[in-house]
Design a protein around this motif. Structure first.
Motif, PDB file in Angstrom:
ATOM      1  N   ALA A 290       0.508  -1.323   0.011  1.00 54.02           N
ATOM      2  CA  ALA A 290      -0.451   0.093  -0.436  1.00 54.02           C
ATOM      3  C   ALA A 290       1.088   1.447  -0.221  1.00 54.02           C
ATOM      4  CB  ALA A 290      -1.056  -0.355   1.167  1.00 54.02           C
ATOM      5  N   ARG A 291       0.448   2.391  -0.942  1.00 56.12           N
ATOM      6  CA  ARG A 291       1.648   3.542  -1.197  1.00 56.12           C
ATOM      7  C   ARG A 291       0.758   4.416  -0.890  1.00 56.12           C
ATOM      8  NH1 ARG A 291       4.528   5.618  -5.014  1.00 56.12           N
ATOM      9  NH2 ARG A 291       6.921   5.512  -4.634  1.00 56.12           N
ATOM     10  N   LEU A 292       0.762   5.544  -0.361  1.00 55.80           N
ATOM     11  CA  LEU A 292      -0.038   7.038  -0.415  1.00 55.80           C
ATOM     12  C   LEU A 292       1.404   7.972  -0.768  1.00 55.80           C
ATOM     13  CD1 LEU A 292      -2.408   8.010  -0.173  1.00 55.80           C
ATOM     14  CD2 LEU A 292      -1.568   8.919   2.472  1.00 55.80           C
ATOM     15  N   SER A 293       1.226   9.237  -1.338  1.00 53.01           N
ATOM     16  CA  SER A 293       2.112   9.916  -1.447  1.00 53.01           C
ATOM     17  C   SER A 293       1.389  11.371  -2.051  1.00 53.01           C
ATOM     18  CB  SER A 293       3.603   9.652  -3.168  1.00 53.01           C
ATOM     19  OG  SER A 293       3.065   9.167  -4.176  1.00 53.01           O
ATOM     20  N   ILE A 294       2.438  12.381  -1.466  1.00 52.14           N
ATOM     21  CA  ILE A 294       1.292  13.287  -1.997  1.00 52.14           C
ATOM     22  C   ILE A 294       2.787  14.686  -3.080  1.00 52.14           C
ATOM     23  CG2 ILE A 294       1.064  16.365  -1.396  1.00 52.14           C
ATOM     24  CD1 ILE A 294      -0.503  14.275   0.867  1.00 52.14           C
ATOM     25  N   HIS A 295       2.089  15.002  -4.546  1.00 58.07           N
ATOM     26  CA  HIS A 295       3.342  15.638  -4.985  1.00 58.07           C
ATOM     27  C   HIS A 295       3.127  17.641  -4.611  1.00 58.07           C
ATOM     28  CE1 HIS A 295       4.897  12.817  -7.750  1.00 58.07           C
ATOM     29  NE2 HIS A 295       4.326  11.566  -6.467  1.00 58.07           N
ATOM     30  N   HIS A 296       3.744  18.392  -4.283  1.00 60.04           N
ATOM     31  CA  HIS A 296       3.667  19.305  -4.311  1.00 60.04           C
ATOM     32  C   HIS A 296       4.362  20.169  -4.871  1.00 60.04           C
ATOM     33  CE1 HIS A 296       1.583  22.682  -2.439  1.00 60.04           C
ATOM     34  NE2 HIS A 296       2.855  23.202  -2.157  1.00 60.04           N
ATOM     35  N   ASN A 297       4.232  21.046  -5.166  1.00 61.02           N
ATOM     36  CA  ASN A 297       4.961  21.989  -6.412  1.00 61.02           C
ATOM     37  C   ASN A 297       5.027  23.677  -5.343  1.00 61.02           C
ATOM     38  OD1 ASN A 297       5.021  19.975  -8.129  1.00 61.02           O
ATOM     39  ND2 ASN A 297       4.087  21.637  -9.772  1.00 61.02           N
ATOM     40  N   PHE A 298       5.486  23.905  -5.275  1.00 65.55           N
ATOM     41  CA  PHE A 298       5.635  25.253  -4.063  1.00 65.55           C
ATOM     42  C   PHE A 298       5.616  26.212  -5.627  1.00 65.55           C
ATOM     43  CE2 PHE A 298       7.021  22.555  -1.002  1.00 65.55           C
ATOM     44  CZ  PHE A 298       6.570  23.182   0.166  1.00 65.55           C
ATOM     45  N   THR A 299       6.159  25.804  -6.255  1.00 65.13           N
ATOM     46  CA  THR A 299       6.522  26.810  -7.457  1.00 65.13           C
ATOM     47  C   THR A 299       6.861  26.011  -8.246  1.00 65.13           C
ATOM     48  OG1 THR A 299       8.844  27.444  -7.598  1.00 65.13           O
ATOM     49  CG2 THR A 299       7.435  29.248  -6.620  1.00 65.13           C
ATOM     50  N   ASN A 300       6.965  26.484  -9.373  1.00 65.59           N
ATOM     51  CA  ASN A 300       7.372  26.013 -11.004  1.00 65.59           C
ATOM     52  C   ASN A 300       8.688  25.599 -10.985  1.00 65.59           C
ATOM     53  OD1 ASN A 300       5.022  25.585 -12.239  1.00 65.59           O
ATOM     54  ND2 ASN A 300       5.926  27.618 -14.055  1.00 65.59           N
ATOM     55  N   ARG A 301       9.448  25.459  -9.370  1.00 63.48           N
ATOM     56  CA  ARG A 301      10.595  25.705  -9.656  1.00 63.48           C
ATOM     57  C   ARG A 301      11.170  24.637  -8.237  1.00 63.48           C
ATOM     58  NH1 ARG A 301      13.773  28.248 -13.664  1.00 63.48           N
ATOM     59  NH2 ARG A 301      13.192  29.787 -15.164  1.00 63.48           N
TER      60      ARG A 301
ATOM     61  N   LYS B  26       9.928  21.314  -6.248  1.00 64.81           N
ATOM     62  CA  LYS B  26       8.486  20.449  -6.025  1.00 64.81           C
ATOM     63  C   LYS B  26       8.889  19.072  -5.025  1.00 64.81           C
ATOM     64  CE  LYS B  26       8.039  20.682 -10.817  1.00 64.81           C
ATOM     65  NZ  LYS B  26       8.068  20.854 -12.565  1.00 64.81           N
ATOM     66  N   LEU B  27       8.089  19.426  -3.945  1.00 69.00           N
ATOM     67  CA  LEU B  27       8.482  18.025  -3.551  1.00 69.00           C
ATOM     68  C   LEU B  27       7.454  17.036  -4.049  1.00 69.00           C
ATOM     69  CD1 LEU B  27      10.111  18.159  -0.468  1.00 69.00           C
ATOM     70  CD2 LEU B  27       7.968  18.305   0.580  1.00 69.00           C
ATOM     71  N   LYS B  28       7.886  15.751  -3.433  1.00 67.31           N
ATOM     72  CA  LYS B  28       7.547  15.017  -2.786  1.00 67.31           C
ATOM     73  C   LYS B  28       7.478  14.289  -1.788  1.00 67.31           C
ATOM     74  CE  LYS B  28      10.009  12.965  -7.312  1.00 67.31           C
ATOM     75  NZ  LYS B  28      10.130  11.652  -8.539  1.00 67.31           N
ATOM     76  N   THR B  29       6.192  13.555  -1.113  1.00 59.54           N
ATOM     77  CA  THR B  29       6.685  12.933   0.157  1.00 59.54           C
ATOM     78  C   THR B  29       5.583  11.624   0.141  1.00 59.54           C
ATOM     79  OG1 THR B  29       4.949  14.149   0.893  1.00 59.54           O
ATOM     80  CG2 THR B  29       7.326  14.887   1.315  1.00 59.54           C
ATOM     81  N   GLY B  30       6.082  11.174   0.810  1.00 60.88           N
ATOM     82  CA  GLY B  30       5.226   8.981   0.598  1.00 60.88           C
ATOM     83  C   GLY B  30       5.470   7.974   1.766  1.00 60.88           C
ATOM     84  N   VAL B  31       4.028   7.629   2.160  1.00 59.12           N
ATOM     85  CA  VAL B  31       4.523   6.365   2.970  1.00 59.12           C
ATOM     86  C   VAL B  31       4.410   5.134   1.995  1.00 59.12           C
ATOM     87  CG1 VAL B  31       4.439   7.799   5.500  1.00 59.12           C
ATOM     88  CG2 VAL B  31       2.577   6.698   3.560  1.00 59.12           C
ATOM     89  N   GLU B  32       4.999   4.619   3.119  1.00 61.32           N
ATOM     90  CA  GLU B  32       4.325   2.837   1.966  1.00 61.32           C
ATOM     91  C   GLU B  32       4.671   2.008   2.498  1.00 61.32           C
ATOM     92  OE1 GLU B  32       6.457   2.846  -1.906  1.00 61.32           O
ATOM     93  OE2 GLU B  32       7.926   1.391  -0.678  1.00 61.32           O
ATOM     94  N   LEU B  33       3.711   0.736   2.146  1.00 64.05           N
ATOM     95  CA  LEU B  33       3.669  -0.654   3.368  1.00 64.05           C
ATOM     96  C   LEU B  33       3.568  -1.954   2.573  1.00 64.05           C
ATOM     97  CD1 LEU B  33       3.487  -1.428   7.107  1.00 64.05           C
ATOM     98  CD2 LEU B  33       0.915  -2.097   5.923  1.00 64.05           C
ATOM     99  N   THR B  34       5.032  -2.358   2.814  1.00 65.28           N
ATOM    100  CA  THR B  34       5.147  -3.694   2.137  1.00 65.28           C
ATOM    101  C   THR B  34       5.182  -4.932   3.205  1.00 65.28           C
ATOM    102  OG1 THR B  34       6.635  -2.555   0.181  1.00 65.28           O
ATOM    103  CG2 THR B  34       6.307  -4.711  -0.523  1.00 65.28           C
TER     104      THR B  34
ATOM    105  N   GLU C 279      11.768  14.233  -1.504  1.00 68.15           N
ATOM    106  CA  GLU C 279      12.052  14.079  -2.342  1.00 68.15           C
ATOM    107  C   GLU C 279      11.587  16.180  -2.611  1.00 68.15           C
ATOM    108  OE1 GLU C 279      14.946  11.659  -5.222  1.00 68.15           O
ATOM    109  OE2 GLU C 279      13.176  12.129  -6.082  1.00 68.15           O
ATOM    110  N   ALA C 280      13.148  16.334  -2.326  1.00 70.38           N
ATOM    111  CA  ALA C 280      12.708  17.968  -2.964  1.00 70.38           C
ATOM    112  C   ALA C 280      13.292  18.756  -4.587  1.00 70.38           C
ATOM    113  CB  ALA C 280      13.289  18.908  -1.988  1.00 70.38           C
TER     114      ALA C 280
END
Lengths: 718, 214
Positions: free
Chosen positions: A380-391, A393-401, A432-433
């Motif tokens: 199961a995996r949940l991640s969020i991608h957020h763009n503060f600006t075009n320049r 970007k941040l990706k964060t997430g959690v995962e359970l295997t 990750e940014a």
């Protein structure tokens, strides 16, 4: 009265007073480079001009008073300047700032070969995989023509940059695929389970990949499936080895596709003599369902489900039986379900959620042994991608295997069951940014952490990469990363007193792309730490296993592709050099593993002949000899096989049968008939003179040929 | 009193003139730029013309026509661009302006014809990979344009052109394209632009391609 006339006169004068003002200046970018073709004008008026080849502009206006001068140009941020027009010439120097643009911004290319239909600069596309001659329609076969991979003919799986095949993991839409290959039969190459046509995007990373991906020490194959199917269509596939049927239905906001395939190699083996004695030629059935549903304006739910079973029986050379062979029967069952959902949360955030479930069972009868292995996994995996600006970007997430492995080993001689198994739960989190301060520079910094329930240990993996555009077409990338992976079932079924295996990657890459020509060269160094060592394979003693192994790999990969010079010809050339040694498994000393060829060369050609409506493909592969363990030698892994050579060819003829789009495809491997030797088997006992008898491990047959016809039936529109 | 009336009348006349001038300024500017476009000699000039139309489009936020021409000029310019990596950038720009036009008048057949043409231009960057996807998108756009105005000759002309360029085995080629050019020819003969600024191009090119099909 007089005043009224005067007023009227003034009014007239006001409306007709049209003083001329000249506005001139220069447009350049922040670095001082002049910009021709910028649109310079007064806001809400027609007055303006384009900057000339020297970036200069000059125009007249009848407008007066406070005005806004707009300077706009493709690829740059629009600027507005307040000016006051009073008949006096206005001179203005404008410096434009680049906008973030994914087409022109540098892409960090260290380690990865990206293949997608998106607009980005690309090296390989899905269609390229299918038309690569030596691949015979297998994703992994096509990837073996890229630098950094090894030719391991008797295995078929991917060995990347000194890593074992288990160190390359496959991900579909971000979810880990536990069993991407068909069952492994000794000395016979396995193929990928999934058709390359399922995927619109492929990122093959030979190192330094994103913190999004874990549990892979050497390489990540990231596959992206299609969105909504494009149209309603039915397809019939006829192979010399079987047949398939598929249908896709497209509605406004959803689509459903289903396919079934059946393969049986018996008729082919009857026709073409095989080196291996088959009691039952490989037979397999598979089916898949793909469903897509648009949710809301930009949300998409994807479901992919596949199920397959296969059966085969062969006589494997053995000196422990009177007949000289030992029967091996392998039955496999595999189910895989992958469901993902992605949707925007507001304007600059995207949510991605996914689950994957897989079941794999191998039932093997090997001589007097019976092995029943079941591997179940859930993710199961949940991640969020957020763009503060075009320049930024941040990706964060959690995962359970969660993986559950069980092996039931039954020995007919003592009629006893030996059951081993384990459950491994891995909890992971990543962030990750990616920062692109200017289009010429991109930085990415990420971190991933995992906790393993079985090892009762956690890890922390930093990942860093950097890309710099050195010229309009050239870029340099650097990548560094730490990669951990849990030990495989080989060790985990007997002991849990272990820790993660580890690899550190250091990569330097240069890439030059111009007009359908790509050149890239990459140098790398890899450290392997805490590799699993044991005294003897399959030994049930927990104390026989430890993490004291280590190793390294260093090398150079070169890739050149040209789709431009000759019309209708597309070719790529690759060369890989690798130097790698390991002390792991039951090795007695640091040595080059048997899957390593120091030099690998691939030349892939595809030529379209319009007159024949045919695409002809040719692949030549060369790999220098690989080490093998010779019990007759006093030195460990010092003997080498002769080099490997192969020339494969394929042909796709595009036509239509009764108005239906049809492809006739045929492929033949090793057309020049090279006698390839993958290694040697030795007798388990020495003869009277103390010599162990050897025999070669060869391909099942010198050549493999296949013919297929694919027909697409489409509802005709009037 | 008389004087006041006179002054008011004069003032009104002034304003009326001001507005009339506005409308005629739009027409004059458009006509001048259009005649430049019709006598174009160098493909590079299309970018300059696109800028001009865009200035008009910016000043006239309720007119779709200048946006149409600006996007058209950028698209035409992209056909001459040899550096393939720049073509997508140009087409992105054209799409942005076209979207502005579509916001003003979403049911304008000519805008959808141009949308189809823009998708066709995308194919050129990489026919092998993009062919199928953008061919379908282009056709969808042409179908929309056709429902909005079945008398628009450019729908059939551009459909014919993309059919002609497509390999025979995918259902393209001269034979398949010819009936479309013939239909376009009839529609061109009967076509009357809504006004002097409305799109009215493609007739000669259609004749040429029709002749090439024989």
């Amino acid at each position: 009265m007089k005043t009224l006339y005067l007023l009227t006169f003034i009014l007239f004068a006001f409306f007709s007073s049209q003083a001329q003002t000249i506005i001139s200046g220069k447009v350049s970018d922040k670095s001082g480079q002049t910009l021709p073709g910028a649109n310079v004008f007064l806001k809400s008026t027609y007055d303006g001009v384009s900057s000339n080849t020297e970036g200069l502009f000059r125009f007249q206006t009848k407008k007066t008073g406070d005005q806004i001068l707009v300077v706009s140009m493709m690829g740059y941020e629009k600027q507005e300047h307040k000016i006051q027009l009073a008949g006096k010439e206005i001179h203005i120097e404008v410096k434009l700032k680049e906008t973030y643009n994914e087409l022109t911004a540098v892409v960090i290319t260290a380690g990865s070969f990206e293949a997608s239909e998106e607009k980005k600069s690309i090296t390989l596309k899905p269609l390229d995989i299918v038309t690569t001659a030596s691949a015979a329609g297998d994703i992994y076969g096509a990837l073996r023509t890229l630098p950094g991979t090894q030719q391991v003919g008797e295995d078929g799986r991917l060995f990347v940059r000194g890593g074992e095949s288990s160190e390359t993991r496959t991900y579909i839409d971000g979810m880990l695929v536990q069993n991407p290959y068909g069952s492994k039969v000794p000395d016979i190459p396995s193929r990928g389970r999934f058709s390359p046509m399922l995927f619109t995007g492929t990122v093959f990373s030979t190192g330094g990949y994103s913190a999004e991906y874990g549990q892979a020490m050497s390489s990540a194959l990231i596959l992206k499936t299609e969105g909504l199917a494009q149209k309603t269509i039915t397809g019939i596939s006829l192979y010399s080895l079987g047949a398939g049927l598929n249908h896709t239905e497209r509605w406004e906001n959803s689509s459903l596709a289903a396919s079934v395939n059946y393969f049986n190699l018996q008729p082919y083996f009857n026709l073409i003599k095989q080196k291996v004695k088959w009691d039952k030629a490989p037979e397999s059935k598979d089916g898949s369902i793909i469903f897509r549903q648009k949710i809301g304006k930009n949300g998409l739910f994807k479901l992919f489900s596949s199920s397959s079973s296969s059966d085969l029986k062969l006589q494997y050379p053995s000196d422990t039986t009177a007949s000289g062979t030992m029967p091996i029967r392998i039955k496999n069952k595999n189910d895989y379900v992958n469901a993902t959902y992605s949707a925007p949360l507001g304007t600059s955030t995207t949510l991605q959620a996914g689950t994957a479930w897989s079941y794999n069972n191998d039932f093997k009868d090997i001589g007097s042994d019976r092995l029943d292995e079941t591997d179940k996994s859930f993710q199961a995996r949940l991640s969020i991608h957020h763009n503060f600006t075009n320049r930024l970007k941040l990706k964060t997430g959690v995962e359970l295997t969660s993986e559950k492995f069980k092996q039931d080993y039954y020995n007919h001689l003592d009629s006893k069951d030996y059951i081993t198994g384990y459950t491994e739960n891995i909890t992971a989190g990543f962030a990750e940014a990616e920062y692109t301060p200017i289009n010429k520079l991109a930085l990415s910094a990420g971190v991933r952490s995992e906790y393993s329930s079985i090892l009762q240990k956690s890890n922390l993996m930093p990942r860093l990469s950097l890309g710099v555009k050195t010229s309009p077409n050239g870029s340099i990338s650097l990548a560094f990363g730490t990669f951990y992976q849990s030990p495989t079932a080989t060790a985990l079924r007997f002991t849990h007193q272990l820790s993660f295996e580890q690899a550190n990657h250091y990569i330097l890459n240069y890439q030059y792309v111009k007009n359908d020509r790509t050149f890239r060269v990459e140098a790398y160094y890899k450290d392997y730490l805490h590799l699993i060592r044991y005294t003897t394979e399959n030994i049930p003693d927990p104390l026989a296993y430890n993490n004291q192994g280590h190793g390294y790999a260093k090398g150079l990969d070169i890739f050149y592709r040209d789709q431009k010079t000759i019309k209708y010809l597309d070719y790529w050339l690759t060369y890989s050099f690798i130097d790698s040694k390991r002390l792991y498994k039951d090795y007695t000393q640091l040595a080059t593993p048997s899957f390593i060829s120091n030099h690998n060369v691939n030349a892939v050609f595809k030529y379209f002949v319009p007159k024949l409506q045919s695409l002809i493909g040719l692949t030549y592969s060369y790999a220098s000899g690989r080490p093998y363990l010779n019990p007759n030698s006093t030195e460990f892994m010092k003997d080498k096989t002769k080099s490997y050579n192969d020339l494969s060819m394929n042909l796709s003829y595009i036509t239509n049968i009764a108005g239906n789009y049809t492809i006739v495809y045929c492929s033949v491997s090793n057309i020049l008939g090279f006698n390839n030797v993958y290694g040697y088997h030795y007798s388990t006992t020495a003869d009277a003179s103390g010599h162990f008898a050897q025999h070669e491990i060869n391909p099942e047959a010198k050549r493999f040929a296949m013919i297929a016809v694919f027909i697409s039936l489409e509802k005709k529109k009037k | 009193m008389k004087a006041i009336t006179l002054t008011l009348a004069l003032m009104l006349a002034c304003f009326a003139q001001l507005f009339a001038q506005d409308k005629s300024e739009f027409k004059n500017a458009m006509n001048a730029t259009l005649s430049e476009m019709n006598t174009i000699k160098d493909n590079g000039t299309y970018l300059d013309l696109s800028n001009k139309f865009q200035r008009i489009a910016d000043a006239e936020p309720t007119e779709w026509i200048p946006a149409y021409y600006s996007a058209l000029c950028t698209t035409l310019y992209s056909f001459g661009e040899k550096d393939k990596s720049k073509v997508d950038l140009l087409l992105d720009q054209a799409q942005t302006i076209l979207d502005k036009g579509l916001k003003i008048k979403a049911d304008e057949s000519e805008l959808w014809v141009l949308q189809g043409m823009l998708y066709q231009a995308r194919i050129m960057v990489d026919p092998m990979t993009r062919g199928q996807k953008f061919f379908m998108q282009a056709n969808e756009a042409f179908e929309k344009a056709e429902t909005m105005n079945p008398e628009n000759p450019r729908v059939y002309f551009l459909k014919g052109q993309s059919t002609l360029n497509m390999p025979k085995m995918f259902g393209g080629g001269k034979e398949a394209a010819k009936p479309l050019f013939e239909l376009a020819k009839i529609k061109f003969q009967n076509f009357k632009p809504a006004n002097e600024l409305s799109p009215n191009w493609g007739k000669e090119h259609n004749e040429k391609l029709l002749a090439a099909c024989n």
